[in-house]
Write a protein that holds these residues in place. Structure first.
Motif, mmCIF file in Angstrom:
data_model
loop_
_atom_site.group_PDB
_atom_site.id
_atom_site.type_symbol
_atom_site.label_atom_id
_atom_site.label_comp_id
_atom_site.label_asym_id
_atom_site.label_seq_id
_atom_site.Cartn_x
_atom_site.Cartn_y
_atom_site.Cartn_z
ATOM 1 N N TYR B 17 0.870 -1.168 0.000
ATOM 2 C CA TYR B 17 0.000 0.000 0.000
ATOM 3 C C TYR B 17 0.910 1.221 0.000
ATOM 4 C CZ TYR B 17 -3.908 -2.925 1.621
ATOM 5 O OH TYR B 17 -4.882 -3.867 1.743
ATOM 6 N N GLY B 45 -1.575 -9.158 7.146
ATOM 7 C CA GLY B 45 -1.800 -9.145 5.704
ATOM 8 C C GLY B 45 -2.822 -10.152 5.209
ATOM 9 N N THR B 47 -6.287 -10.051 5.225
ATOM 10 C CA THR B 47 -7.322 -9.430 4.395
ATOM 11 C C THR B 47 -6.729 -8.993 3.056
ATOM 12 O OG1 THR B 47 -8.469 -8.674 6.368
ATOM 13 C CG2 THR B 47 -9.019 -7.578 4.312
ATOM 14 N N GLN B 91 -15.178 -8.750 5.876
ATOM 15 C CA GLN B 91 -15.003 -8.672 7.324
ATOM 16 C C GLN B 91 -16.198 -7.991 7.993
ATOM 17 O OE1 GLN B 91 -10.961 -7.539 8.141
ATOM 18 N NE2 GLN B 91 -11.068 -8.133 10.260
HETATM 19 N N1 LIG Z 1 -6.377 0.477 2.538
HETATM 20 C C1 LIG Z 1 -5.176 0.434 3.144
HETATM 21 N N2 LIG Z 1 -4.301 1.452 2.955
HETATM 22 C C2 LIG Z 1 -3.069 1.403 3.521
HETATM 23 N N3 LIG Z 1 -2.634 0.416 4.306
HETATM 24 C C3 LIG Z 1 -3.453 -0.613 4.544
HETATM 25 C C4 LIG Z 1 -4.763 -0.668 3.976
HETATM 26 N N4 LIG Z 1 -5.352 -1.810 4.366
HETATM 27 C C5 LIG Z 1 -4.462 -2.447 5.155
HETATM 28 N N5 LIG Z 1 -3.311 -1.739 5.255
HETATM 29 C C6 LIG Z 1 -2.109 -2.149 5.996
HETATM 30 O O1 LIG Z 1 -1.736 -3.424 5.567
HETATM 31 C C7 LIG Z 1 -1.351 -4.244 6.651
HETATM 32 C C8 LIG Z 1 -2.106 -5.553 6.620
HETATM 33 O O2 LIG Z 1 -3.493 -5.284 6.751
HETATM 34 P P1 LIG Z 1 -4.585 -6.416 6.648
HETATM 35 O O3 LIG Z 1 -5.898 -5.758 6.696
HETATM 36 O O4 LIG Z 1 -4.276 -7.288 5.496
HETATM 37 O O5 LIG Z 1 -4.328 -7.222 8.003
HETATM 38 P P2 LIG Z 1 -5.084 -8.466 8.579
HETATM 39 O O6 LIG Z 1 -4.082 -9.560 8.645
HETATM 40 O O7 LIG Z 1 -6.342 -8.724 7.840
HETATM 41 O O8 LIG Z 1 -5.406 -7.994 10.053
HETATM 42 P P3 LIG Z 1 -6.709 -8.262 10.964
HETATM 43 O O9 LIG Z 1 -6.521 -9.634 11.514
HETATM 44 O O10 LIG Z 1 -6.580 -7.248 12.028
HETATM 45 O O11 LIG Z 1 -7.918 -8.110 10.120
HETATM 46 C C9 LIG Z 1 -1.580 -3.427 7.908
HETATM 47 O O12 LIG Z 1 -0.325 -3.013 8.374
HETATM 48 C C10 LIG Z 1 -2.394 -2.245 7.479
HETATM 49 O O13 LIG Z 1 -1.957 -1.087 8.144
#
Ligand SMILES: Nc1ncnc2c1ncn2[C@@H]1O[C@H](COP(=O)(O)OP(=O)(O)OP(=O)(O)O)[C@@H](O)[C@H]1O
Ligand SMILES: [Mg+2]
Lengths: 356, 246
Positions: B17, B45, B47, B91
């Protein structure tokens, strides 16, 4: 209490928590004015909370204050700073030229995105005219109702008032020259070519342009747009195209009504105030109304309708953040679309004035 | 034959991102008909990975194949045909707030099937029955509880009988009983309809009940991929701590 006359000592025993910070600050402020060194003796304090620790940590760096810490406080401050300072994202503040470059890039991307979006909206709206596939069922009809029908009363009332006031002010002047009959020319041309399209567009931008921006931006932040995409539905086709089609039909229709109602406002002034007979008003009005003026009117209103939908969608899709972002997007879209409407109107009026 | 049973293959996926690398060289294969669970710390990461597989985000580098086709080099309409064979549960549910529950579930049916509206309504009732929400038929999303929203979203995701179903945290925020029911539903989908499920979850109980294979993401890297049994033997510190084996 004080061993030297120029030293002021504040002693705290027992607990020092967020409730004591205010008092302490006041004492320090008072003494600072008194120009004496301040010693804060916290060696007897043993109960802290995170806020008072943060306060003490800040005091440490204050030259005019000497802090005497208990071992507990010492370790609390160390803990605090470690947690607060751990995995800090170091992003250096950009300097002036960097900011300028960033702003320029921002503007460039903004305009580029707008043009791409406009092209896409035209494309999908056109496709959507040919086939209703990928469009929400009954949505064009629903949107015509929302954008067009529901705006009829307000457009009716405001354009009537504008016609009335415009005529009243002009009539007072025209009367002095005995040029009463020209009121008809004035009100017919002014309403049809300028006031009708513009007033209607401004009202609709405020009512529906804002609604478009609000709806799309909310759909974006709640991931509804993503949900549509993964159902193999194009948000532009599913959400925007019906609005585009409805707006393209509604705004000209509303404009035609506004023109006629505004002229009717002029009619009332002409008959009641200038003593023109209804027949004369009517004959003259029909003479003045050329197809050319109506063409200008419709052309303007169609362009305005596109501007309102595209600008509303543009700000909707660009939304950042949560509920506050929706508010910002909505406001920005209304300001931008009214601005664009008036600019376009001025531009077109100049062209028509000199060309025809 | 060997290749055919891999319904999703990801090779060296790098994603970021705005320059922040979030996925750093992920390699994964997901087999047809299995329940594949994506694990990892919050912000790891998960999602992001899911959104790449369903084409909402484009990677910086790497390849993603779904149904044996590279989704990154394909045209829009080709990808749409793939999307019609997958269902996604976000989610937060991501229901369309201006539509009633039944209309939400009807959206994919209206758009991608040739059924008439009265038949669509019957299908909607059936799908809502599967998630035990028949009574919510004409409520608005704002009138539902968090768990109900997720179940409606599930009904919408399975509306077209997809071949792959993606779930982002299906049971987060649900009570243990409802979560267990949801897990049973997921197992049912797999057994009765042979759906492949890709599930992101943190719930240990849920993982133990449903997972055929897991992948563990840490700081954007795939540090373990395999069955839970294999995970136990692998002796990876982070994974052991996640499962409480350490
Ligand atoms: N739209 C976005 N813009 C910028 N950074 C993002 C965005 N979405 C997620 N991130 C960053 O990407 C990284 C991974 O996010 P992600 O949502 O994939 O995590 P996750 O594993 O799904 O976490 P959770 O279990 O809390 O849902 C995080 O550090 C977050 O700050
Ligand atoms: Mg997540």
């Amino acid at each position: 209490m004080s061993d030297q006359s120029s030293k002021y000592r504040i002693v705290v025993d027992g607990s020092f928590t967020k409730f004591d910070i205010g008092n302490m600050k006041k004492k320090i402020e008072n003494q600072k004015r008194g120009d004496s060194d301040i010693i804060i003796d916290l060696s007897g304090a043993n109960k802290f909370d995170s806020l008072s620790v943060a306060f003490c940590s800040k005091l440490e760096s204050d030259r005019s204050v000497r802090l005497i810490k208990s071992p507990e406080l010492e370790s609390e401050i160390a803990d605090f700073n470690q947690t607060a300072g751990s995995d800090k994202a170091e992003t250096p503040e950009p300097d002036f030229t960097e900011k300028l470059v960033l702003a320029f890039y921002g503007l460039f991307y903004h305009i580029r995105d707008f043009i791409i979006l406009a092209a896409d909206i035209f494309y999908f709206s056109f496709v959507s005219v040919i086939s209703s596939k990928g469009r929400k069922k009954g949505s064009v009809y629903e949107q015509i109702n929302l954008i067009g029908n529901n705006a009829v009363p307000i457009v009716f009332l405001l354009s009537f008032l504008i016609g009335l006031i415009l005529s009243l002010q002009s009539a007072a002047q025209l009367r002095q020259f005995g040029a009463n009959i020209f009121l008809v020319d004035l009100i017919v041309i002014a309403m049809i070519t300028e006031m009708g399209p513009m007033i209607t567009a401004v009202i609709v931008a405020g009512r529906s342009g804002s609604a478009i921006a609000a709806e799309i931006s909310t759909m974006k932040i709640t991931e509804e747009l993503d949900a549509l995409k993964v159902m193999a539905l194009n948000p532009l086709k599913y959400v925007v195209a019906p609005k585009m089609l409805a707006m393209t039909l509604s705004l000209p229709a509303l404009t035609i009504m506004a023109n006629l109602v505004g002229i009717f406002g002029g009619f009332i002034i002409a008959v009641l105030y200038l003593d023109l007979s209804p027949n004369i008003f009517f004959d003259r009005a029909v003479d003045v109304m050329s197809l050319n003026f109506w063409g200008q009117s419709i052309l303007k209103s169609v362009l305005f309708s596109w501007l309102i939908v595209i600008i509303g969608s543009h700000y909707g899709f660009r939304v950042k953040g949560g509920a506050e972002g929706v508010g910002k997007a909505t406001t920005a879209s209304v300001v931008a679309s009214i601005f664009a409407v008036i600019m376009t109107d001025a531009f077109l009026s100049l062209i028509f004035y000199f060309e025809f | 034959m060997e290749k055919n049973d891999k319904i999703i293959r990801i090779k060296n996926l790098i994603a970021s991102y705005d320059g922040n690398t979030v996925l750093d060289g992920i390699d994964l294969d997901i087999k047809k008909g299995e329940i594949f669970v994506i694990l990892g710390s919050s912000g790891g990461g998960k999602t992001t990975l899911l959104k790449h597989i369903i084409g909402l985000l484009k990677p910086v580098h790497g390849t993603i194949e779904v149904f044996g086709k590279d989704i990154l080099s394909m045209e829009h309409y080709e990808f749409d045909t793939i999307l019609k064979k997958v269902g996604v549960l976000f989610q937060g549910g991501a229901l369309i707030n201006s539509m009633e529950v039944w209309e939400n579930v009807a959206v994919p049916l209206e758009q991608h099937s040739d059924l008439s509206l009265d038949v669509i309504k019957e299908v909607v009732k059936y799908k809502l029955g599967l998630v035990k929400l028949g009574h919510a038929y004409s409520l608005l999303p704002s009138e539902l509880s968090g768990g109900m929203k997720k179940r409606v979203a599930l009904a919408r995701a399975i509306a077209l009988d997809p071949e792959i179903l993606f779930f982002d945290e299906p049971s987060a925020g649900l009570d243990p009983i409802t979560a267990a029911e949801l897990d049973n539903l997921i197992l049912n989908l797999k057994e009765k309809m042979g759906i492949t499920l890709v599930v992101v979850t943190h719930e240990l109980e849920s993982i133990k009940r449903i997972a055929d294979r897991i992948v563990y993401l840490q700081k954007g890297k795939n540090i373990f991929c395999g069955t839970i049994e294999e995970a136990k033997k692998a002796g990876i510190d982070e994974v052991d701590r996640f499962f409480g084996w350490a």
